[in-house]
Design a protein around this motif. Structure first.
Motif, mmCIF file in Angstrom:
data_model
loop_
_atom_site.group_PDB
_atom_site.id
_atom_site.type_symbol
_atom_site.label_atom_id
_atom_site.label_comp_id
_atom_site.label_asym_id
_atom_site.label_seq_id
_atom_site.Cartn_x
_atom_site.Cartn_y
_atom_site.Cartn_z
ATOM 1 N N TYR A 158 -2.713 -22.095 -32.619
ATOM 2 C CA TYR A 158 -3.609 -22.780 -31.707
ATOM 3 C C TYR A 158 -3.389 -24.285 -31.804
ATOM 4 N N LEU A 159 -3.913 -24.977 -30.801
ATOM 5 C CA LEU A 159 -3.776 -26.434 -30.719
ATOM 6 C C LEU A 159 -5.163 -27.075 -30.746
ATOM 7 N N SER A 160 -5.216 -28.325 -30.365
ATOM 8 C CA SER A 160 -6.489 -29.051 -30.391
ATOM 9 C C SER A 160 -7.487 -28.534 -29.356
ATOM 10 N N ASN A 161 -7.062 -27.615 -28.486
ATOM 11 C CA ASN A 161 -7.985 -27.025 -27.513
ATOM 12 C C ASN A 161 -9.169 -26.359 -28.191
ATOM 13 N N VAL A 162 -8.990 -25.953 -29.439
ATOM 14 C CA VAL A 162 -10.079 -25.302 -30.166
ATOM 15 C C VAL A 162 -11.253 -26.261 -30.373
ATOM 16 N N ASP A 163 -10.986 -27.558 -30.407
ATOM 17 C CA ASP A 163 -12.058 -28.534 -30.598
ATOM 18 C C ASP A 163 -13.005 -28.567 -29.404
ATOM 19 N N TRP A 164 -12.460 -28.361 -28.203
ATOM 20 C CA TRP A 164 -13.310 -28.336 -27.010
ATOM 21 C C TRP A 164 -14.227 -27.120 -27.055
ATOM 22 N N LEU A 173 -24.776 -26.023 -16.710
ATOM 23 C CA LEU A 173 -24.287 -24.651 -16.904
ATOM 24 C C LEU A 173 -22.781 -24.567 -16.680
ATOM 25 N N HIS A 174 -22.301 -25.278 -15.664
ATOM 26 C CA HIS A 174 -20.850 -25.286 -15.413
ATOM 27 C C HIS A 174 -20.096 -25.949 -16.568
ATOM 28 N N ALA A 175 -20.670 -27.016 -17.118
ATOM 29 C CA ALA A 175 -20.039 -27.688 -18.260
ATOM 30 C C ALA A 175 -19.987 -26.757 -19.468
ATOM 31 N N LEU A 176 -21.092 -26.070 -19.735
ATOM 32 C CA LEU A 176 -21.126 -25.117 -20.850
ATOM 33 C C LEU A 176 -20.063 -24.037 -20.673
ATOM 34 N N SER A 177 -20.034 -23.442 -19.499
ATOM 35 C CA SER A 177 -19.068 -22.355 -19.283
ATOM 36 C C SER A 177 -17.633 -22.870 -19.307
ATOM 37 N N ALA A 178 -17.407 -24.121 -18.884
ATOM 38 C CA ALA A 178 -16.053 -24.691 -18.912
ATOM 39 C C ALA A 178 -15.600 -24.975 -20.341
ATOM 40 N N LEU A 179 -16.527 -25.359 -21.200
ATOM 41 C CA LEU A 179 -16.194 -25.591 -22.613
ATOM 42 C C LEU A 179 -16.000 -24.273 -23.355
ATOM 43 N N LEU A 180 -16.741 -23.243 -22.953
ATOM 44 C CA LEU A 180 -16.641 -21.932 -23.601
ATOM 45 C C LEU A 180 -15.711 -20.986 -22.843
ATOM 46 N N GLU A 181 -14.760 -21.558 -22.136
ATOM 47 C CA GLU A 181 -13.727 -20.784 -21.432
ATOM 48 C C GLU A 181 -12.800 -20.144 -22.477
ATOM 49 N N LYS A 182 -12.645 -18.838 -22.411
ATOM 50 C CA LYS A 182 -11.828 -18.134 -23.402
ATOM 51 C C LYS A 182 -10.340 -18.451 -23.286
ATOM 52 N N ASP A 183 -9.876 -18.736 -22.075
ATOM 53 C CA ASP A 183 -8.472 -19.090 -21.872
ATOM 54 C C ASP A 183 -8.303 -20.571 -22.229
ATOM 55 N N PRO A 184 -7.627 -20.875 -23.330
ATOM 56 C CA PRO A 184 -7.531 -22.278 -23.767
ATOM 57 C C PRO A 184 -6.812 -23.182 -22.777
ATOM 58 N N THR A 185 -5.986 -22.633 -21.903
ATOM 59 C CA THR A 185 -5.289 -23.467 -20.922
ATOM 60 C C THR A 185 -6.201 -23.870 -19.765
ATOM 61 N N LYS A 186 -7.298 -23.152 -19.586
ATOM 62 C CA LYS A 186 -8.253 -23.462 -18.520
ATOM 63 C C LYS A 186 -9.498 -24.183 -19.036
ATOM 64 N N ARG A 187 -9.622 -24.314 -20.327
ATOM 65 C CA ARG A 187 -10.804 -24.927 -20.939
ATOM 66 C C ARG A 187 -10.884 -26.408 -20.586
ATOM 67 N N ILE A 188 -12.059 -26.865 -20.226
ATOM 68 C CA ILE A 188 -12.260 -28.274 -19.896
ATOM 69 C C ILE A 188 -11.808 -29.120 -21.090
ATOM 70 N N GLY A 189 -11.136 -30.201 -20.796
ATOM 71 C CA GLY A 189 -10.619 -31.071 -21.841
ATOM 72 C C GLY A 189 -9.240 -30.675 -22.328
ATOM 73 N N ALA A 190 -8.864 -29.421 -22.147
ATOM 74 C CA ALA A 190 -7.576 -28.943 -22.645
ATOM 75 C C ALA A 190 -6.410 -29.523 -21.849
ATOM 76 N N MET A 191 -6.604 -29.662 -20.553
ATOM 77 C CA MET A 191 -5.527 -30.194 -19.703
ATOM 78 C C MET A 191 -5.325 -31.681 -19.973
ATOM 79 N N ASN A 192 -6.434 -32.392 -20.011
ATOM 80 C CA ASN A 192 -6.432 -33.818 -20.329
ATOM 81 C C ASN A 192 -7.884 -34.264 -20.510
ATOM 82 N N PHE A 193 -8.058 -35.416 -21.097
ATOM 83 C CA PHE A 193 -9.408 -35.915 -21.361
ATOM 84 C C PHE A 193 -10.179 -36.135 -20.065
ATOM 85 N N GLU A 194 -9.464 -36.499 -18.990
ATOM 86 C CA GLU A 194 -10.118 -36.757 -17.709
ATOM 87 C C GLU A 194 -10.783 -35.505 -17.136
#
Length: 120
Positions: A14-20, A68-89
């Motif tokens: 895993y990568l730093s995506n786990v932090d999100w 709610l959208h922010a919560l679900s985006a942070l708890l996205e099981k697919d690390p490539t789709k998780r908010i913050g994983a693509m970039n900080f923006e």
């Protein structure tokens, strides 16, 4: 263990995506005063994290849709789709977090000015 992302349990690295993800668990706790996944043992907790979705409870006052959208985006099981994983923006421009000025400098002097002083 409750803060570990699903990919940690899968054993494939895993990568730093786990932090999100961990931020999402913390954020969920701040909103609902409980963790998003339960388990009576390490194995049942890891299974819940990997296989179930968190429950989003009705609250009073209501949790906003952007929250709610922010919560679900942070708890996205697919690390490539998780908010913050693509970039900080992808985090800073999300509707819930966009009002925060992440570029505003915070000085130590400013923080100290707002501390409560306790004189004896």
């Amino acid at each position: 263990m409750a803060y570990l992302a699903p990919e940690v349990f899968q054993g494939g690295g895993y990568l730093s995506n786990v932090d999100w993800w961990s931020l999402g668990v913390t954020f969920y706790e701040c909103i609902y005063s409980k963790r998003p996944f339960d388990g009576r043992s390490h194995s049942s907790l890891s299974e819940a994290i990997m296989r179930t979705q968190p429950k989003y409870y009705v609250t009073n006052p209501a949790v906003t849709v952007p929250c709610l959208h922010a919560l679900s985006a942070l708890l996205e099981k697919d690390p490539t789709k998780r908010i913050g994983a693509m970039n900080f923006e992808s985090f800073t421009t999300h509707a819930f977090f966009a009002p925060i000025d992440f570029d505003a400098p915070v000085s130590y002097t400013h923080l100290r000015a707002h501390e409560t002083r306790h004189d004896l």
